[in-house]
Design an enzyme around this catalytic site. Structure first.
Site, PDB file in Angstrom:
ATOM      1  CB  SER A   1      -0.982  -0.010   1.167  1.00 34.75           C
ATOM      2  OG  SER A   1      -0.300   0.105   2.397  1.00 34.75           O
TER       3      SER A   1
ATOM      4  CG  HIS B   1      10.477   0.973  11.979  1.00 30.29           C
ATOM      5  ND1 HIS B   1      10.557  -0.398  11.865  1.00 30.29           N
ATOM      6  CD2 HIS B   1      10.246   1.242  13.289  1.00 30.29           C
ATOM      7  CE1 HIS B   1      10.393  -0.935  13.068  1.00 30.29           C
ATOM      8  NE2 HIS B   1      10.203   0.030  13.945  1.00 30.29           N
TER       9      HIS B   1
ATOM     10  NE  ARG C   1      15.488 -11.673   2.380  1.00 28.43           N
ATOM     11  CZ  ARG C   1      15.843 -12.822   2.937  1.00 28.43           C
ATOM     12  NH1 ARG C   1      14.925 -13.664   3.372  1.00 28.43           N
ATOM     13  NH2 ARG C   1      17.113 -13.150   3.081  1.00 28.43           N
TER      14      ARG C   1
ATOM     15  NE  ARG D   1      20.243 -12.081   6.565  1.00 29.50           N
ATOM     16  CZ  ARG D   1      18.920 -12.068   6.701  1.00 29.50           C
ATOM     17  NH1 ARG D   1      18.178 -11.364   5.887  1.00 29.50           N
ATOM     18  NH2 ARG D   1      18.341 -12.769   7.658  1.00 29.50           N
TER      19      ARG D   1
END
Ligand code: GRF
Length: 224
Positions: free
Chosen positions: A19, A115, A97, A71
């Protein structure tokens, strides 16, 4: 920092519904700032946001992290993919991630994350739940440049709201998301206009703009 006389190129990384990415795309079209969303890339091929972008003819790509042994290998492949689009900035818009130091260093001062808390409070997951548990009175979201520490790095903008006595983590998540949808496009606009600089103390200066926003009436805030 880049030369801002040309179109600013953004690659957006997502992991799910996307979104925030959608608001950035829509604002870049209607806001008429000098930006191109070059690609939307997800680590999950089934991300809802990927289809949304595809439907709007935005180049999309996915790299399923489960197909990589570790990773570092995933991050290297992701970096290669991103760099095919020559972005000025890479936006982590709900990209769930942790990124390796090599990756972060490669995009120094060009990698930006949103965040859902007022950093440095509540890094990591479940931020709204943690805010309720702690009984904080002010909560919100932060957009920051990424460094190799989790949810760290120079803060560009924070959007805040008052926590109400009847809030729970779901109601907070809903109101904070509305703020995210306003401040992420705003940051992209500022980046594309060359208004954001990191000074010698490693702090962000935004030229001529207010980068602490209170949004207690988020439904009635005008999006530039
Ligand atoms: C947002 O709350 C963002 O802050 C967090 O993950 C959520 C992503 O939502 N990191 P969306 O995919 O942009 O809808």
């Amino acid at each position: 920092m880049k030369n801002h006389h040309k179109n600013c190129r953004f690659v957006i990384l997502i992991s799910g519904r996307g979104s925030n990415m959608q608001k950035i795309v829509e604002s870049s079209i209607y806001g008429k700032w000098p930006a191109t969303i070059c690609a939307v890339i997800s680590n999950d091929p089934s991300s809802l946001g990927l289809q949304w972008a595809k439907d709007r003819n935005i180049p999309t790509d996915s790299l399923d992290h489960k197909n990589y042994a570790n990773r570092d290998l995933f991050d290297q492949a992701l970096k290669k993919k991103i760099d095919e689009y020559f972005p000025d900035y890479v936006l982590l818009a709900g990209f769930m991630r942790i990124l390796s130091k090599d990756f972060v260093d490669h995009y120094k001062h060009r990698l930006i994350n949103i965040h859902p808390s007022l950093l440095p409070s509540f890094p990591g997951l479940n931020t709204h739940y943690k805010a309720i548990e702690k009984g904080v009175k002010i909560h919100g979201c932060t957009i920051h440049f990424v460094n190799s520490e989790l949810d760290d790095g120079p803060i560009i903008i924070q959007g805040c709201l008052s926590v109400k006595s009847n809030d729970d983590s779901a109601s907070l998540a809903e109101r904070v998301l509305k703020i995210e949808h306003k401040i992420f496009p705003l940051v992209c606009k500022w980046l594309s206009l060359g208004k954001i600089v990191i000074n010698q103390e490693n702090k962000v200066e935004v030229k001529g703009e207010n980068n602490l926003l209170f949004y207690d009436d988020v439904d009635h805030m005008q999006l530039f």
